[in-house]
Design an enzyme around this catalytic site. Sequence first.
Site, PDB file in Angstrom:
ATOM      1  N   GLU A   9       0.837  -1.204   0.000  1.00  0.00           N
ATOM      2  CA  GLU A   9       0.000   0.000   0.000  1.00  0.00           C
ATOM      3  C   GLU A   9       0.873   1.255   0.000  1.00  0.00           C
ATOM      4  O   GLU A   9       0.585   2.234  -0.703  1.00  0.00           O
ATOM      5  CB  GLU A   9      -0.909  -0.008   1.221  1.00  0.00           C
ATOM      6  CG  GLU A   9      -1.805   1.220   1.335  1.00  0.00           C
ATOM      7  CD  GLU A   9      -2.370   1.385   2.731  1.00  0.00           C
ATOM      8  OE1 GLU A   9      -2.797   2.503   3.053  1.00  0.00           O
ATOM      9  OE2 GLU A   9      -2.367   0.401   3.500  1.00  0.00           O
ATOM     10  N   ASP A  19       0.630   3.822  -3.191  1.00  0.00           N
ATOM     11  CA  ASP A  19       0.207   5.215  -3.045  1.00  0.00           C
ATOM     12  C   ASP A  19       1.064   6.128  -3.915  1.00  0.00           C
ATOM     13  O   ASP A  19       0.555   7.019  -4.604  1.00  0.00           O
ATOM     14  CB  ASP A  19       0.293   5.622  -1.579  1.00  0.00           C
ATOM     15  CG  ASP A  19      -0.087   7.075  -1.355  1.00  0.00           C
ATOM     16  OD1 ASP A  19      -1.272   7.410  -1.509  1.00  0.00           O
ATOM     17  OD2 ASP A  19       0.808   7.877  -1.030  1.00  0.00           O
ATOM     18  N   ASP A  21      -7.305   0.923   0.342  1.00  0.00           N
ATOM     19  CA  ASP A  21      -5.963   0.446   0.679  1.00  0.00           C
ATOM     20  C   ASP A  21      -5.571  -0.738  -0.198  1.00  0.00           C
ATOM     21  O   ASP A  21      -4.440  -0.819  -0.690  1.00  0.00           O
ATOM     22  CB  ASP A  21      -5.895   0.031   2.151  1.00  0.00           C
ATOM     23  CG  ASP A  21      -6.020   1.208   3.103  1.00  0.00           C
ATOM     24  OD1 ASP A  21      -5.842   2.354   2.647  1.00  0.00           O
ATOM     25  OD2 ASP A  21      -6.295   0.984   4.295  1.00  0.00           O
ATOM     26  N   GLU A  75      -4.605   0.361  -3.725  1.00  0.00           N
ATOM     27  CA  GLU A  75      -3.230   0.848  -3.826  1.00  0.00           C
ATOM     28  C   GLU A  75      -2.234  -0.297  -3.760  1.00  0.00           C
ATOM     29  O   GLU A  75      -1.219  -0.292  -4.472  1.00  0.00           O
ATOM     30  CB  GLU A  75      -2.955   1.858  -2.716  1.00  0.00           C
ATOM     31  CG  GLU A  75      -3.739   3.151  -2.864  1.00  0.00           C
ATOM     32  CD  GLU A  75      -3.501   4.126  -1.733  1.00  0.00           C
ATOM     33  OE1 GLU A  75      -3.816   5.317  -1.921  1.00  0.00           O
ATOM     34  OE2 GLU A  75      -3.004   3.709  -0.666  1.00  0.00           O
TER      35      GLU A  75
END
Length: 266
Positions: free
Chosen positions: A72, A76, A144, A147
């Site tokens: 994650e 991002d 989450d 990502e």
Amino acid sequence: MDASSSSNPDDGLQAIRLVDASDDEPYADAVAKIERCQEILGYDFRDLDLLRSALTHASGASHRLASNERLEFLGDSVLGLTVCEWLFNEYPEYSEGDLTKIKSAVVSRRSCGKVACKLGLDQCLIVGRGVTRNRSYPKSLVSDVFEAVIAALYIDGGPEIVRDRLKLWLAEEVNLAVDTQGSGNHKSVLQQFAQRELSATPVYKLIRETGPDHRKMFLMGAMVDDRRFAPAWGNNKKDAEQRAAANALAELHNAKVPYDSEQPPA
């Protein structure tokens, strides 16, 4: 499986069905979810353990590092960079400030969660028994995993795969953000959208004015092809028209209108 399917396509942030990592047959269940995820992504992973990690919430992992938290973290940044490059190349007339607002809307948790559920990633999550028993978990959980999956695609397939998939998945979110968060000239954006999508030209109507001559307030409403949109107040007609256009753009994209029409601002 159709990548556009969802348990509820109208609300990507609804309650989601979760896979319990403590079921009687957790391994077989996880394998089925991994296969389903690959179908959704349209990509066969060389490293299936990587994809499993991307789908595994901390509550369903044998230890913290086996969860999707590290992926994650990477995803991002990969998401942000890919969207920034996309916007930079596609909208050369937009300022840094406009691009920043658009990017922030596109990569927001709400946007990512909505897209993830439309794809069906909410059906691929692996979590612990406590999460499913309580039926109470943050709605950010799906964003989450979105990502984390992006990071897994990036590692296993490279940036081109990520770029292609995100342009397909996020096109609607980018268009919405450009129309509602971009140039401050909402009238111009509304006119371009209306002519492009509806073959119509917006018109504006004065609905009400109030206040003394030296401090008048105007309530203006936008109309496109006989459809009336939420009006907005302004200190002058020009300002009110801009705000009315912003409200119209929001309604056209099923978003919350940014300006109140009930009473003039103090």
